[in-house]
Design a protein around this motif. Sequence first.
Motif, PDB file in Angstrom:
ATOM      1  N   THR A  46      -0.765 -10.498  -0.646  1.00  0.00           N
ATOM      2  CA  THR A  46       0.664 -10.833  -0.745  1.00  0.00           C
ATOM      3  C   THR A  46       1.275 -10.236  -2.001  1.00  0.00           C
ATOM      4  O   THR A  46       1.736 -10.921  -2.894  1.00  0.00           O
ATOM      5  N   ILE A  47       1.278  -8.928  -2.084  1.00  0.00           N
ATOM      6  CA  ILE A  47       1.739  -8.236  -3.277  1.00  0.00           C
ATOM      7  C   ILE A  47       3.030  -7.481  -2.978  1.00  0.00           C
ATOM      8  O   ILE A  47       3.012  -6.445  -2.336  1.00  0.00           O
TER       9      ILE A  47
ATOM     10  N   CYS B 180       2.896  -0.391  -9.807  1.00  0.00           N
ATOM     11  CA  CYS B 180       2.894  -1.847  -9.680  1.00  0.00           C
ATOM     12  C   CYS B 180       1.861  -2.310  -8.667  1.00  0.00           C
ATOM     13  O   CYS B 180       1.217  -3.347  -8.848  1.00  0.00           O
ATOM     14  N   ALA B 181       1.694  -1.556  -7.590  1.00  0.00           N
ATOM     15  CA  ALA B 181       0.710  -1.928  -6.570  1.00  0.00           C
ATOM     16  C   ALA B 181      -0.702  -1.883  -7.136  1.00  0.00           C
ATOM     17  O   ALA B 181      -1.513  -2.788  -6.909  1.00  0.00           O
TER      18      ALA B 181
ATOM     19  N   TRP C  41      -2.285  -6.595 -16.684  1.00  0.00           N
ATOM     20  CA  TRP C  41      -1.825  -5.903 -15.485  1.00  0.00           C
ATOM     21  C   TRP C  41      -0.913  -6.786 -14.652  1.00  0.00           C
ATOM     22  O   TRP C  41       0.075  -6.305 -14.082  1.00  0.00           O
ATOM     23  N   ALA C  42      -1.235  -8.074 -14.557  1.00  0.00           N
ATOM     24  CA  ALA C  42      -0.394  -8.980 -13.769  1.00  0.00           C
ATOM     25  C   ALA C  42       1.026  -9.023 -14.327  1.00  0.00           C
ATOM     26  O   ALA C  42       2.004  -8.940 -13.586  1.00  0.00           O
TER      27      ALA C  42
ATOM     28  N   GLY D 275      -5.365  -4.820  -9.103  1.00  0.00           N
ATOM     29  CA  GLY D 275      -6.361  -5.087 -10.132  1.00  0.00           C
ATOM     30  C   GLY D 275      -6.313  -6.503 -10.646  1.00  0.00           C
ATOM     31  O   GLY D 275      -7.351  -7.109 -10.942  1.00  0.00           O
ATOM     32  N   ALA D 276      -5.107  -7.057 -10.743  1.00  0.00           N
ATOM     33  CA  ALA D 276      -4.950  -8.411 -11.289  1.00  0.00           C
ATOM     34  C   ALA D 276      -5.387  -9.485 -10.312  1.00  0.00           C
ATOM     35  O   ALA D 276      -5.828 -10.559 -10.729  1.00  0.00           O
ATOM     36  N   THR D 277      -5.279  -9.218  -9.019  1.00  0.00           N
ATOM     37  CA  THR D 277      -5.517 -10.273  -8.027  1.00  0.00           C
ATOM     38  C   THR D 277      -6.681 -10.017  -7.092  1.00  0.00           C
ATOM     39  O   THR D 277      -7.143 -10.948  -6.435  1.00  0.00           O
ATOM     40  N   VAL D 278      -7.155  -8.766  -7.034  1.00  0.00           N
ATOM     41  CA  VAL D 278      -8.185  -8.444  -6.039  1.00  0.00           C
ATOM     42  C   VAL D 278      -9.447  -7.877  -6.678  1.00  0.00           C
ATOM     43  O   VAL D 278     -10.514  -8.467  -6.594  1.00  0.00           O
ATOM     44  N   ASP D 279      -9.350  -6.707  -7.319  1.00  0.00           N
ATOM     45  CA  ASP D 279     -10.556  -6.045  -7.829  1.00  0.00           C
ATOM     46  C   ASP D 279     -10.222  -5.247  -9.085  1.00  0.00           C
ATOM     47  O   ASP D 279      -9.580  -4.198  -9.007  1.00  0.00           O
TER      48      ASP D 279
END
Length: 233
Positions: free
Chosen positions: A226-227, A123-124, A18-19, A129-133
Amino acid sequence: MFRRRSTHGRREDAARTWAVCSVLLDYPTEELVSSLDELEALVADDPHLVPLIDHVRGRTLAELQQDYVATFDHTRKCALYLTYFAYGDTRRRGAALVAFKEAYRRGGVEWSEEHGELPDHLCAVLQFGATVDVAIARQLLEDHRAGVEMLRIALAGWRNDDGSVGSPWAGALAAVSGTLRELAGDEAEAVRRLVEQGPPAEEVGLSGYGADPALSTGPALISTATIPVGAPR
C-alpha cells in the motif's frame, strides 16, 4: 571506548530515514501537512530533515505544491526517476525499469501500473525499503547511485527566486545519501561525468512506461505494501 554499531541498528536507521524522505519527496498533500509532527519524531536529530520539515510547516499547501511542480516536474536534472539519469529516454531504459519490477517481486510485492507511475520513482524505492525489504532497496539505490548524487547536487545548487541557493528538498537527498556508502574512485568519477554530460538524449518510445518523466501520472501502488507514489500532473 567505541562500540561497533550493529547491522540491525543501521538497517533500522536507514528505514526510518527512507520512510520520512519518501513522504517529504512526494507531491505535497494535506496528509503530509497533518503528519509533520509524526515525521519529525522519527528523525528528531537529523540535521538535513528537520530544516525541511520546518520549511514545510512554514508554507501553505498551495505554495508547496507550486514549488514542488516547478522543481521536480519541470526540470529534467531534478527528475525523481532513477533510471532516467543513467539511460535518459533510450531503449536501454525499458530493461532497467523491468529490473525494478523484478526487484520488488523478489521482496514479495507486485508493482501496480494501473495509475501509470514508473517503478524507478525514488519515493517508491524508499517506501519499499522502509516497509518491505531494506537490502533490496539499498541495492537499487547503490546501483543507481550516480543518479541519486546527481539529483542531490542539482537540488543543492538550485537557485531560488529570492536569489538564495539550495532547494528545501536538498535535505532529503542529503539524508538519503548519508544512509549509503561513501563514494570513491570510479564511482565518484561517474557522478562527475554525469553532472557534466547529463543523461543520454536519444528519444524513443518506452512502451508501457512513457518516455518523459514529466509526463508520468500518479499515484501508483506497490500493491501489498500500500505505497502511494507520485504527484498528479
